[in-house]
Scaffold this motif. Sequence first.
Motif: not given
Length: 168
Positions: A10-20, A128-139
């Motif tokens: 199981r792998q959790y995801n992170a919210l990522v943005v480009h540095p720009s 961060a103020g956004w309850k209920g957002i879980e993004v899980l990738t599983w194999h």
Amino acid sequence: DFATVTLLARQYNALVVHPSIPARSVNELVALAKKNPGKLNYASSGSGSPTHLGMELFKIMAQINLTHIPYKGAAPSRIDLLGGHIDLMFDVLRTALPFREAGRVRMLAVASAQRSALAMDLPTMAEAGWKGIEVLTWHALLAPAGTPSAIVERLQTEIQRGLLAPAA
């Protein structure tokens, strides 16, 4: 139909943005998206994937308009994020960490119920103020339905033995 042999990871995801992207927090990203409706785009590993559905949930909860760019897998979407062609995405935390350390992406939050030991400084989406957002990738490893239980059990035993074996 398939029978699950074993869940490998199981792998959790992170919210990522480009540095720009100037946002340094989830709330700053939301404010930026509200100020520029439809101008920011996000990648997913494909329509209907966990990264797509997770971002759609976030969009609904935050009431923001982002443009979805579906890819054929996580690797191509990540390449375009690193290249600055994509503004943001949910990406597997473990995979994105080296890019964070190199300054190639900025992580805003991990989409899991609790902080990850891999990045304790990274808040959860809930923090961060956004309850209920879980993004899980599983194999998982699957076998055709009807596979004899003795074979499924043997596969499970051997896979566990391999996963728990010390590194060579």
